[in-house]
Write a protein that holds these residues in place. Structure first.
Motif, PDB file in Angstrom:
ATOM      1  N   GLY A 222       0.815  -1.222   0.000  1.00 21.02           N
ATOM      2  CA  GLY A 222       0.000   0.000   0.000  1.00 21.02           C
ATOM      3  C   GLY A 222       0.842   1.262   0.000  1.00 21.02           C
ATOM      4  O   GLY A 222       0.498   2.258  -0.630  1.00 21.02           O
ATOM      5  N   SER A 223       1.988   1.231   0.705  1.00 24.64           N
ATOM      6  CA  SER A 223       2.868   2.411   0.705  1.00 24.64           C
ATOM      7  C   SER A 223       3.554   2.554  -0.656  1.00 24.64           C
ATOM      8  O   SER A 223       3.818   3.669  -1.114  1.00 24.64           O
ATOM      9  N   SER A 224       3.815   1.421  -1.324  1.00 21.59           N
ATOM     10  CA  SER A 224       4.408   1.468  -2.666  1.00 21.59           C
ATOM     11  C   SER A 224       3.442   2.127  -3.656  1.00 21.59           C
ATOM     12  O   SER A 224       3.849   2.917  -4.511  1.00 21.59           O
ATOM     13  N   GLN A 225       2.168   1.827  -3.511  1.00 18.40           N
ATOM     14  CA  GLN A 225       1.147   2.454  -4.372  1.00 18.40           C
ATOM     15  C   GLN A 225       1.183   3.985  -4.261  1.00 18.40           C
ATOM     16  O   GLN A 225       0.906   4.689  -5.219  1.00 18.40           O
ATOM     17  N   LEU A 226       1.506   4.466  -3.058  1.00 21.43           N
ATOM     18  CA  LEU A 226       1.418   5.903  -2.790  1.00 21.43           C
ATOM     19  C   LEU A 226       2.704   6.679  -3.078  1.00 21.43           C
ATOM     20  O   LEU A 226       2.753   7.893  -2.912  1.00 21.43           O
ATOM     21  N   VAL A 227       3.754   5.969  -3.515  1.00 17.99           N
ATOM     22  CA  VAL A 227       5.032   6.642  -3.808  1.00 17.99           C
ATOM     23  C   VAL A 227       4.807   7.777  -4.829  1.00 17.99           C
ATOM     24  O   VAL A 227       4.127   7.595  -5.841  1.00 17.99           O
ATOM     25  N   ASP A 228       5.355   8.962  -4.509  1.00 15.56           N
ATOM     26  CA  ASP A 228       5.252  10.158  -5.376  1.00 15.56           C
ATOM     27  C   ASP A 228       3.817  10.630  -5.602  1.00 15.56           C
ATOM     28  O   ASP A 228       3.526  11.274  -6.616  1.00 15.56           O
ATOM     29  N   HIS A 229       2.915  10.337  -4.674  1.00 16.84           N
ATOM     30  CA  HIS A 229       1.534  10.815  -4.843  1.00 16.84           C
ATOM     31  C   HIS A 229       1.513  12.341  -4.824  1.00 16.84           C
ATOM     32  O   HIS A 229       2.177  12.968  -3.995  1.00 16.84           O
ATOM     33  N   GLU A 233       0.372  12.719   1.498  1.00 13.28           N
ATOM     34  CA  GLU A 233       1.665  12.462   2.145  1.00 13.28           C
ATOM     35  C   GLU A 233       1.430  11.533   3.330  1.00 13.28           C
ATOM     36  O   GLU A 233       0.290  11.388   3.785  1.00 13.28           O
ATOM     37  N   PRO A 234       2.511  10.918   3.846  1.00 15.12           N
ATOM     38  CA  PRO A 234       2.312  10.023   5.002  1.00 15.12           C
ATOM     39  C   PRO A 234       1.538  10.668   6.158  1.00 15.12           C
ATOM     40  O   PRO A 234       0.738  10.001   6.809  1.00 15.12           O
ATOM     41  N   ARG A 235       1.731  11.962   6.379  1.00 12.00           N
ATOM     42  CA  ARG A 235       1.039  12.607   7.511  1.00 12.00           C
ATOM     43  C   ARG A 235      -0.480  12.601   7.353  1.00 12.00           C
ATOM     44  O   ARG A 235      -1.231  12.744   8.318  1.00 12.00           O
ATOM     45  N   HIS A 270      -3.510   3.819  20.332  1.00  8.59           N
ATOM     46  CA  HIS A 270      -3.789   2.422  19.957  1.00  8.59           C
ATOM     47  C   HIS A 270      -2.907   1.917  18.814  1.00  8.59           C
ATOM     48  O   HIS A 270      -2.748   0.715  18.645  1.00  8.59           O
ATOM     49  N   SER A 271      -2.332   2.822  18.032  1.00  5.47           N
ATOM     50  CA  SER A 271      -1.479   2.397  16.903  1.00  5.47           C
ATOM     51  C   SER A 271      -0.211   3.246  16.848  1.00  5.47           C
ATOM     52  O   SER A 271       0.034   3.977  15.890  1.00  5.47           O
ATOM     53  N   ASN A 272       0.579   3.113  17.902  1.00  6.98           N
ATOM     54  CA  ASN A 272       1.739   3.989  18.080  1.00  6.98           C
ATOM     55  C   ASN A 272       2.760   3.899  16.950  1.00  6.98           C
ATOM     56  O   ASN A 272       3.304   4.911  16.503  1.00  6.98           O
ATOM     57  N   GLN A 273       3.025   2.674  16.463  1.00 10.41           N
ATOM     58  CA  GLN A 273       4.010   2.508  15.378  1.00 10.41           C
ATOM     59  C   GLN A 273       3.557   3.225  14.113  1.00 10.41           C
ATOM     60  O   GLN A 273       4.348   3.867  13.431  1.00 10.41           O
ATOM     61  N   LEU A 274       2.287   3.072  13.780  1.00  6.74           N
ATOM     62  CA  LEU A 274       1.760   3.743  12.580  1.00  6.74           C
ATOM     63  C   LEU A 274       1.786   5.261  12.766  1.00  6.74           C
ATOM     64  O   LEU A 274       2.087   6.003  11.831  1.00  6.74           O
ATOM     65  N   TRP A 275       1.452   5.693  13.965  1.00  6.04           N
ATOM     66  CA  TRP A 275       1.503   7.125  14.264  1.00  6.04           C
ATOM     67  C   TRP A 275       2.914   7.671  14.007  1.00  6.04           C
ATOM     68  O   TRP A 275       3.097   8.731  13.400  1.00  6.04           O
ATOM     69  N   ASN A 276       3.926   6.912  14.438  1.00  5.78           N
ATOM     70  CA  ASN A 276       5.322   7.326  14.205  1.00  5.78           C
ATOM     71  C   ASN A 276       5.634   7.379  12.710  1.00  5.78           C
ATOM     72  O   ASN A 276       6.339   8.273  12.240  1.00  5.78           O
ATOM     73  N   ILE A 277       5.112   6.393  11.968  1.00  8.19           N
ATOM     74  CA  ILE A 277       5.362   6.330  10.516  1.00  8.19           C
ATOM     75  C   ILE A 277       4.760   7.546   9.805  1.00  8.19           C
ATOM     76  O   ILE A 277       5.291   8.023   8.801  1.00  8.19           O
ATOM     77  N   SER A 278       3.668   8.089  10.351  1.00  5.48           N
ATOM     78  CA  SER A 278       3.032   9.256   9.706  1.00  5.48           C
ATOM     79  C   SER A 278       3.945  10.484   9.710  1.00  5.48           C
ATOM     80  O   SER A 278       3.695  11.449   8.998  1.00  5.48           O
ATOM     81  N   ALA A 279       5.025  10.432  10.503  1.00  7.54           N
ATOM     82  CA  ALA A 279       5.973  11.556  10.540  1.00  7.54           C
ATOM     83  C   ALA A 279       7.094  11.412   9.506  1.00  7.54           C
ATOM     84  O   ALA A 279       7.899  12.320   9.313  1.00  7.54           O
ATOM     85  N   VAL A 280       7.162  10.248   8.825  1.00  2.00           N
ATOM     86  CA  VAL A 280       8.205  10.029   7.808  1.00  2.00           C
ATOM     87  C   VAL A 280       7.900  10.940   6.603  1.00  2.00           C
ATOM     88  O   VAL A 280       6.745  11.037   6.186  1.00  2.00           O
ATOM     89  N   PRO A 281       8.921  11.606   6.036  1.00  2.53           N
ATOM     90  CA  PRO A 281       8.638  12.618   5.010  1.00  2.53           C
ATOM     91  C   PRO A 281       8.082  12.114   3.678  1.00  2.53           C
ATOM     92  O   PRO A 281       7.353  12.826   3.007  1.00  2.53           O
ATOM     93  N   SER A 282       8.441  10.899   3.254  1.00  6.92           N
ATOM     94  CA  SER A 282       7.970  10.462   1.929  1.00  6.92           C
ATOM     95  C   SER A 282       7.511   9.007   1.954  1.00  6.92           C
ATOM     96  O   SER A 282       7.972   8.209   2.778  1.00  6.92           O
ATOM     97  N   TRP A 283       6.629   8.666   1.007  1.00  2.00           N
ATOM     98  CA  TRP A 283       6.120   7.289   0.912  1.00  2.00           C
ATOM     99  C   TRP A 283       7.233   6.321   0.507  1.00  2.00           C
ATOM    100  O   TRP A 283       7.224   5.160   0.928  1.00  2.00           O
ATOM    101  N   ALA A 284       8.201   6.799  -0.282  1.00  2.00           N
ATOM    102  CA  ALA A 284       9.311   5.925  -0.674  1.00  2.00           C
ATOM    103  C   ALA A 284      10.091   5.486   0.567  1.00  2.00           C
ATOM    104  O   ALA A 284      10.465   4.314   0.710  1.00  2.00           O
ATOM    105  N   LYS A 285      10.298   6.445   1.503  1.00  2.00           N
ATOM    106  CA  LYS A 285      10.999   6.118   2.753  1.00  2.00           C
ATOM    107  C   LYS A 285      10.151   5.208   3.645  1.00  2.00           C
ATOM    108  O   LYS A 285      10.666   4.309   4.308  1.00  2.00           O
ATOM    109  N   VAL A 286       8.845   5.453   3.670  1.00  2.00           N
ATOM    110  CA  VAL A 286       7.930   4.586   4.435  1.00  2.00           C
ATOM    111  C   VAL A 286       8.037   3.158   3.903  1.00  2.00           C
ATOM    112  O   VAL A 286       8.183   2.194   4.664  1.00  2.00           O
ATOM    113  N   ASN A 287       8.005   3.024   2.575  1.00  2.00           N
ATOM    114  CA  ASN A 287       8.052   1.707   1.938  1.00  2.00           C
ATOM    115  C   ASN A 287       9.349   0.960   2.285  1.00  2.00           C
ATOM    116  O   ASN A 287       9.315  -0.201   2.704  1.00  2.00           O
ATOM    117  N   GLN A 288      10.472   1.657   2.154  1.00  2.00           N
ATOM    118  CA  GLN A 288      11.771   1.027   2.476  1.00  2.00           C
ATOM    119  C   GLN A 288      11.833   0.624   3.950  1.00  2.00           C
ATOM    120  O   GLN A 288      12.309  -0.457   4.300  1.00  2.00           O
TER     121      GLN A 288
END
Length: 321
Positions: A222-229, A233-235, A270-288
């Motif tokens: 799903g994060s790969s789908q969103l690369v360069d959207h 953004e992840p936030r 309830h979803s702390n890890q995902l909450w942290n991921i929402s601070a990552v600047p780009s979907w490409a970085k989220v995916n990696q």
């Protein structure tokens, strides 16, 4: 690419696989030191190659885009529809404990009996000998009937099931998008229905410290789908309005929507890890980052991999040098 049919050991040609080449998969990882065997195995290389090939194929594409739907994909959707129908035919029973409804065992025993026939119906006629081997991964992909739980190890078994169908040539490179957008997406729907209907426990859940109670792969793809959207953004995935507006197009947001429906309270709690991921600047970085996390939290964890089964298609043998 990895998704070409594989020559099974002992076969005379790619199209002529003798029956003796297939085997019913079994567990090979019984102690923590065995994990090295898994990491060096052909199965690990093939499984990760498969996950990465699909990750690449869905990059920047919406669930609603146009793609090829083969006869095998149609048959797989029919198989998943059968599993869903059995849920409707097996309602939960009244029992004192809130979680782990025992009706799930009745549902599972139906699959246990029928799995081979279901897989046979998907395979090309000349590959019928592989049905007993491949059916094991289907049975492993729906949860555990003793514990009435479901987790990322079961999800991995479904990916392994699709991988095996590629290895015998039932699915091809042309099916990549349909495998994720049609088959895997439908599998998630059926699993969510199982989880809700029978109140299944999350297997090996890390609670608030895990990515999700039940799934992992749809977050990667799903994060790969969103690369360069251009706008999302992840936030934005912690914004319920953005999720409701775009979840039909993106698997990642579909997962977030399901979490929002199932859990109450602040998302950050309830979803702390995902909450942290929402601070990552780009979907490409989220995916990696998610691919690294998947290897570390799922594929390199003994409690998950001890249940994985190895046969001729996903072999414990080390990768040939």
């Amino acid at each position: 690419m990895f998704l070409k049919p594989t020559k099974v050991k002992g076969s005379t040609s790619e199209d002529e696989t003798p029956k003796c080449a297939f085997m019913v998969p079994k567990k090979e990882i019984s102690m923590v030191p065995d994990m090295g065997k898994w990491k060096r195995s052909q199965a690990y290389a093939d499984y990760m190659g498969f996950i990465m090939a699909l990750n690449e194929s869905v990059k920047r594409k919406k669930l609603t885009c146009d793609y090829h739907v083969s006869e095998t994909v149609e048959k797989l959707l029919k198989l998943l529809a059968t599993l869903e129908r059995w849920i409707d035919e097996t309602p939960p029973i009244d029992q004192p404990s809130r979680f782990g409804n025992k009706a799930y065992r009745t549902w599972y025993s139906k699959l246990d009996q029928e799995a081979e026939a279901l897989v046979s119906a998907v395979l090309p006629a000349d590959k019928g000998a592989a049905s007993a081997e491949i059916a094991v991964y289907l049975k492993e992909s729906v949860g555990n009937s003793t514990r009435i739980d479901y987790g990322t190890g079961h999800e991995a078994a479904f990916a392994a099931f699709l991988c095996c169908l590629c290895k015998v040539g039932a699915l091809t490179v042309e099916d990549q998008l349909a495998m994720v957008f049609k088959v895997f997406d439908r599998y998630l729907e059926v699993m969510r229905k199982l989880q809700k209907t029978y109140r299944m426990e999350p297997a090996g859940s890390q609670g608030v410290w895990g990515l999700d109670d039940f799934q992992f792969l749809p977050f990667i793809w799903g994060s790969s789908q969103l690369v360069d959207h251009p706008t999302l953004e992840p936030r934005h995935f912690v914004d319920e309005r953005a999720v409701n507006e775009h979840h039909h197009d993106y698997m990642f947001l579909e997962c977030i929507k399901f979490i929002n429906e199932m859990k109450t309270g602040p998302f950050a709690e309830h979803s702390n890890q995902l909450w942290n991921i929402s601070a990552v600047p780009s979907w490409a970085k989220v995916n990696q980052g998610l691919i690294r996390m998947y290897k570390a939290e799922c594929l390199e964890k003994f409690p998950v991999i001890q249940h994985f089964k190895f046969g001729s298609l996903l072999s414990i043998q080390p990768v040939a040098p």
